[in-house]
Design an enzyme around this catalytic site. Structure first.
Site, PDB file in Angstrom:
ATOM      1  N   PRO A  30       0.849  -1.189   0.000  1.00 36.01           N
ATOM      2  CA  PRO A  30       0.000   0.000   0.000  1.00 36.01           C
ATOM      3  C   PRO A  30       0.884   1.239   0.000  1.00 36.01           C
ATOM      4  O   PRO A  30       1.832   1.317   0.774  1.00 36.01           O
ATOM      5  CB  PRO A  30      -0.768  -0.118   1.327  1.00 36.01           C
ATOM      6  CG  PRO A  30       0.018  -1.056   2.173  1.00 36.01           C
ATOM      7  CD  PRO A  30       0.761  -1.963   1.252  1.00 36.01           C
ATOM      8  N   MET A  31       0.595   2.169  -0.883  1.00 35.01           N
ATOM      9  CA  MET A  31       1.343   3.439  -0.892  1.00 35.01           C
ATOM     10  C   MET A  31       0.351   4.571  -1.098  1.00 35.01           C
ATOM     11  O   MET A  31      -0.318   4.656  -2.135  1.00 35.01           O
ATOM     12  CB  MET A  31       2.416   3.425  -1.989  1.00 35.01           C
ATOM     13  CG  MET A  31       3.592   2.508  -1.689  1.00 35.01           C
ATOM     14  SD  MET A  31       4.933   2.631  -2.882  1.00 35.01           S
ATOM     15  CE  MET A  31       4.297   1.641  -4.237  1.00 35.01           C
ATOM     16  N   ALA A  32       0.269   5.428  -0.060  1.00 36.41           N
ATOM     17  CA  ALA A  32      -0.675   6.545  -0.099  1.00 36.41           C
ATOM     18  C   ALA A  32      -0.386   7.434  -1.305  1.00 36.41           C
ATOM     19  O   ALA A  32       0.770   7.749  -1.601  1.00 36.41           O
ATOM     20  CB  ALA A  32      -0.556   7.349   1.196  1.00 36.41           C
ATOM     21  N   GLN A  86      -6.450  -1.290   2.694  1.00 28.73           N
ATOM     22  CA  GLN A  86      -5.664  -1.048   3.901  1.00 28.73           C
ATOM     23  C   GLN A  86      -6.342   0.041   4.738  1.00 28.73           C
ATOM     24  O   GLN A  86      -6.685   1.107   4.221  1.00 28.73           O
ATOM     25  CB  GLN A  86      -4.242  -0.612   3.617  1.00 28.73           C
ATOM     26  CG  GLN A  86      -3.467  -0.598   4.950  1.00 28.73           C
ATOM     27  CD  GLN A  86      -2.078  -0.022   4.884  1.00 28.73           C
ATOM     28  OE1 GLN A  86      -1.895   1.110   4.459  1.00 28.73           O
ATOM     29  NE2 GLN A  86      -1.089  -0.792   5.327  1.00 28.73           N
ATOM     30  N   CYS A 117       3.313   3.693   9.874  1.00 30.42           N
ATOM     31  CA  CYS A 117       3.568   5.083   9.486  1.00 30.42           C
ATOM     32  C   CYS A 117       4.551   5.776  10.447  1.00 30.42           C
ATOM     33  O   CYS A 117       4.309   5.799  11.659  1.00 30.42           O
ATOM     34  CB  CYS A 117       2.246   5.846   9.445  1.00 30.42           C
ATOM     35  SG  CYS A 117       2.471   7.495   8.800  1.00 30.42           S
ATOM     36  N   LYS A 157       0.374  -4.773   8.898  1.00 31.20           N
ATOM     37  CA  LYS A 157       1.665  -4.389   8.328  1.00 31.20           C
ATOM     38  C   LYS A 157       2.330  -3.444   9.317  1.00 31.20           C
ATOM     39  O   LYS A 157       1.694  -2.512   9.808  1.00 31.20           O
ATOM     40  CB  LYS A 157       1.439  -3.696   6.986  1.00 31.20           C
ATOM     41  CG  LYS A 157       2.712  -3.252   6.296  1.00 31.20           C
ATOM     42  CD  LYS A 157       2.425  -2.952   4.838  1.00 31.20           C
ATOM     43  CE  LYS A 157       3.601  -2.330   4.131  1.00 31.20           C
ATOM     44  NZ  LYS A 157       3.834  -0.943   4.568  1.00 31.20           N
ATOM     45  N   ASN A 219       9.128  -7.268   3.811  1.00 22.65           N
ATOM     46  CA  ASN A 219       9.034  -6.013   3.070  1.00 22.65           C
ATOM     47  C   ASN A 219      10.272  -5.156   3.329  1.00 22.65           C
ATOM     48  O   ASN A 219      10.754  -5.098   4.450  1.00 22.65           O
ATOM     49  CB  ASN A 219       7.757  -5.271   3.506  1.00 22.65           C
ATOM     50  CG  ASN A 219       7.642  -3.861   2.930  1.00 22.65           C
ATOM     51  OD1 ASN A 219       7.420  -2.899   3.661  1.00 22.65           O
ATOM     52  ND2 ASN A 219       7.784  -3.737   1.630  1.00 22.65           N
ATOM     53  N   ARG A 244       8.411   0.676  -3.251  1.00 30.15           N
ATOM     54  CA  ARG A 244       9.067   1.692  -4.090  1.00 30.15           C
ATOM     55  C   ARG A 244       9.622   1.133  -5.400  1.00 30.15           C
ATOM     56  O   ARG A 244       9.731   1.859  -6.378  1.00 30.15           O
ATOM     57  CB  ARG A 244      10.178   2.373  -3.273  1.00 30.15           C
ATOM     58  CG  ARG A 244       9.649   3.230  -2.133  1.00 30.15           C
ATOM     59  CD  ARG A 244      10.758   3.595  -1.181  1.00 30.15           C
ATOM     60  NE  ARG A 244      11.310   2.394  -0.553  1.00 30.15           N
ATOM     61  CZ  ARG A 244      12.478   2.329   0.067  1.00 30.15           C
ATOM     62  NH1 ARG A 244      13.222   3.410   0.169  1.00 30.15           N
ATOM     63  NH2 ARG A 244      12.901   1.189   0.593  1.00 30.15           N
TER      64      ARG A 244
HETATM   65  C1  LIG Z   1       4.966   7.086  -1.260  1.00 29.95           C
HETATM   66  C2  LIG Z   1       4.795   6.037  -0.199  1.00 29.95           C
HETATM   67  C3  LIG Z   1       3.575   5.882   0.423  1.00 29.95           C
HETATM   68  C4  LIG Z   1       3.395   4.890   1.384  1.00 29.95           C
HETATM   69  N1  LIG Z   1       2.164   4.711   1.936  1.00 29.95           N
HETATM   70  C5  LIG Z   1       1.938   3.658   2.772  1.00 29.95           C
HETATM   71  C6  LIG Z   1       0.649   3.370   3.260  1.00 29.95           C
HETATM   72  O1  LIG Z   1      -0.325   4.057   2.950  1.00 29.95           O
HETATM   73  N2  LIG Z   1       0.502   2.295   4.092  1.00 29.95           N
HETATM   74  C7  LIG Z   1       1.555   1.501   4.457  1.00 29.95           C
HETATM   75  O2  LIG Z   1       1.386   0.546   5.207  1.00 29.95           O
HETATM   76  N3  LIG Z   1       2.794   1.761   3.994  1.00 29.95           N
HETATM   77  C8  LIG Z   1       2.995   2.797   3.153  1.00 29.95           C
HETATM   78  N4  LIG Z   1       4.246   3.012   2.635  1.00 29.95           N
HETATM   79  C9  LIG Z   1       5.325   2.071   2.983  1.00 29.95           C
HETATM   80  C10 LIG Z   1       5.392   0.942   1.952  1.00 29.95           C
HETATM   81  O3  LIG Z   1       4.200   0.203   1.949  1.00 29.95           O
HETATM   82  C11 LIG Z   1       6.576   0.016   2.251  1.00 29.95           C
HETATM   83  O4  LIG Z   1       6.397  -0.548   3.524  1.00 29.95           O
HETATM   84  C12 LIG Z   1       7.912   0.728   2.227  1.00 29.95           C
HETATM   85  O5  LIG Z   1       8.013   1.567   1.098  1.00 29.95           O
HETATM   86  C13 LIG Z   1       9.075  -0.280   2.226  1.00 29.95           C
HETATM   87  O6  LIG Z   1       8.974  -1.146   1.139  1.00 29.95           O
HETATM   88  P1  LIG Z   1       9.851  -0.939  -0.211  1.00 29.95           P
HETATM   89  O7  LIG Z   1      11.304  -0.926   0.218  1.00 29.95           O
HETATM   90  O8  LIG Z   1       9.485  -2.091  -1.081  1.00 29.95           O
HETATM   91  O9  LIG Z   1       9.462   0.388  -0.754  1.00 29.95           O
HETATM   92  C14 LIG Z   1       4.458   4.029   1.721  1.00 29.95           C
HETATM   93  C15 LIG Z   1       5.685   4.193   1.088  1.00 29.95           C
HETATM   94  C16 LIG Z   1       5.869   5.159   0.134  1.00 29.95           C
HETATM   95  C17 LIG Z   1       7.212   5.282  -0.533  1.00 29.95           C
END
Ligand SMILES: Cc1cc2nc3c(=O)[nH]c(=O)nc-3n(C[C@H](O)[C@H](O)[C@H](O)COP(=O)(O)O)c2cc1C
Length: 385
Positions: A30-32, A86, A117, A157, A219, A244
């Site tokens: 999930p990414m906001a 989520q 967060c 998560k 993750n 990402r």
């Molecule tokens: C732009 C952005 C928005 C994110 N929004 C959320 C979110 O809404 N909920 C959540 O659990 N994690 C959020 N994350 C965290 C990611 O889900 C993930 O845990 C984190 O980026 C690490 O994983 P990665 O190395 O594969 O990016 C966000 C990350 C980024 C970069």
């Protein structure tokens, strides 16, 4: 829910989340502001429908209040199944209400709860990655969510903890098992780290050993299908969550869907990238009900899509200020479509900033077993994990 998911025996190593079989065991994080229906659709198309694609975070208070923007965010495309939402909440009663609403109105097939967060305005009030420190509050939230969810699986998560001196993930994993959570995902960083340094995959392995009863999803810092395989091999986790690495690269899901096949990574030339960019902007416009709003929302993706290509700062700026599809087309046409995929674009992308001291409510760390109640504004203005 996929009808056949419950009938088909899981492939060896397939991930089971409640009634859903996920194979290959890959999940879009999930990414906001990013993983809305258009982006999930792109990733799903590249994966051939394999994997699980989680919505951006929805705050429970806004959902129960039927906030207009929130109701837009929970929209799934008809092709999406299972539908994963989520939620982010700090008050057990409100979380319970939001989950009941999802069940009663058939809004999703799977609910993930966000405890990751790290942003100060959230942790300052005891929300996000600060919350699992208060074990009784975490337990109360999970109990409400699982009870309200009925047959829908609930997953969580989280991060490793607040900082290296205040780790919470093992206790949180145990509480999750005891409260009937279907799977846990761990981002191998503390809140203090934000996105700095490297993710600690050993913590993922420790969590897997600690909660063998339920699937553990790893993750952090997966930039390729090879990384995903390596994480699974090194940690023993049951699946991976990729964030990402997909920014400006939804086709990573093509590689992830072929996990274990030994296929070469997909390396599109710029012409193919341009076509995906165009489609992404168009889908956003359709989703938002307005072409210009779609192109404007797309602007944040431009630097990720063009990363490593010889585009030039002026053209990159023009792409990131376009206000219509025609303007976007015009600028994209100026870039050589035969330009090959730049190998150096394969590594890290997106946020990399380190954090610092985590801002917490006064006295927060004094007693992890105190049953804290958080004010409702701990939920406002959150921006992800
Ligand atoms: C732009 C952005 C928005 C994110 N929004 C959320 C979110 O809404 N909920 C959540 O659990 N994690 C959020 N994350 C965290 C990611 O889900 C993930 O845990 C984190 O980026 C690490 O994983 P990665 O190395 O594969 O990016 C966000 C990350 C980024 C970069």
């Amino acid at each position: 829910m996929t009808a056949d998911a419950t009938l088909a025996p899981p492939a060896p190593g397939a991930l089971r989340i409640g009634p859903h079989t996920v194979w290959p065991p890959v999940v879009l994080a999930p990414m906001a502001g990013i993983t809305n229906a258009p982006f999930r659709t792109l990733c799903r198309e590249f994966s051939g429908g394999k994997g699980l694609f989680v919505s951006e975070m929805i705050t429970t208070r806004a959902l129960v209040e039927r906030n207009e923007k929130t109701m837009q965010l929970i929209h799934f495309d008809a092709s999406e199944t299972p539908r994963s939402i989520q939620l982010y909440g700090v008050d057990p009663a409100t979380v319970g209400k939001a989950v009941r609403m999802i069940v009663d109105e058939d809004l999703a097939d799977h609910i993930d709860l966000n405890f990751g967060c790290p942003v100060p305005k959230v942790t300052r009030k005891g929300g996000g990655s600060a919350l699992p420190y208060k074990r009784p509050l975490l337990r109360a939230l999970l109990r409400e969510a699982v009870a309200a969810a009925g047959d829908l699986p609930v997953t969580i998560k989280m991060r490793k903890g607040i900082d290296d001196d205040h780790l919470t993930y093992l206790d949180a994993g145990r509480i999750a098992v005891e409260e009937g959570v279907s799977a846990v995902a761990l981002h191998g960083r503390t809140a203090a780290q934000h996105y700095g340094g490297t993710a600690d995959w050993e913590a993922i392995a420790r969590l897997k050993e600690h909660v063998p009863e339920i699937p553990v999803l790893g993750n952090g810092d997966i930039w390729s299908a090879a990384d995903a395989e390596r994480m699974m091999r090194e940690t023993g986790c049951d699946g991976v969550v990729v964030g990402r690495g997909c920014l400006g690269r939804p086709w990573l899901f093509r590689d992830l869907a072929a996990l274990g096949s030994g296929e070469a990574p997909y390396a599109p030339a710029f012409g193919e990238v341009a076509a995906v960019m165009r489609r992404h902007a168009e889908l956003l416009g359709r989703w938002l009900g307005d072409e210009a709003r779609g192109v404007i929302d797309f602007r944040k993706h431009v630097s990720w899509y063009t990363k490593g290509f010889a585009v030039g700062s002026e053209l990159r700026r023009a792409l990131a200020t376009a206000s219509s599809l025609a303007e976007l087309d015009e600028q994209l046409a100026l870039i050589d479509p035969a330009q090959p995929w730049p190998a150096h674009a394969d590594g890290p992308r997106g946020r990399t900033a380190a954090g610092g001291r985590v801002v917490l409510p006064d006295g927060w760390l004094e007693d992890p077993y105190e049953c804290a109640a958080l004010s409702a504004d701990a939920e406002s203005e959150t921006s992800g994990g």
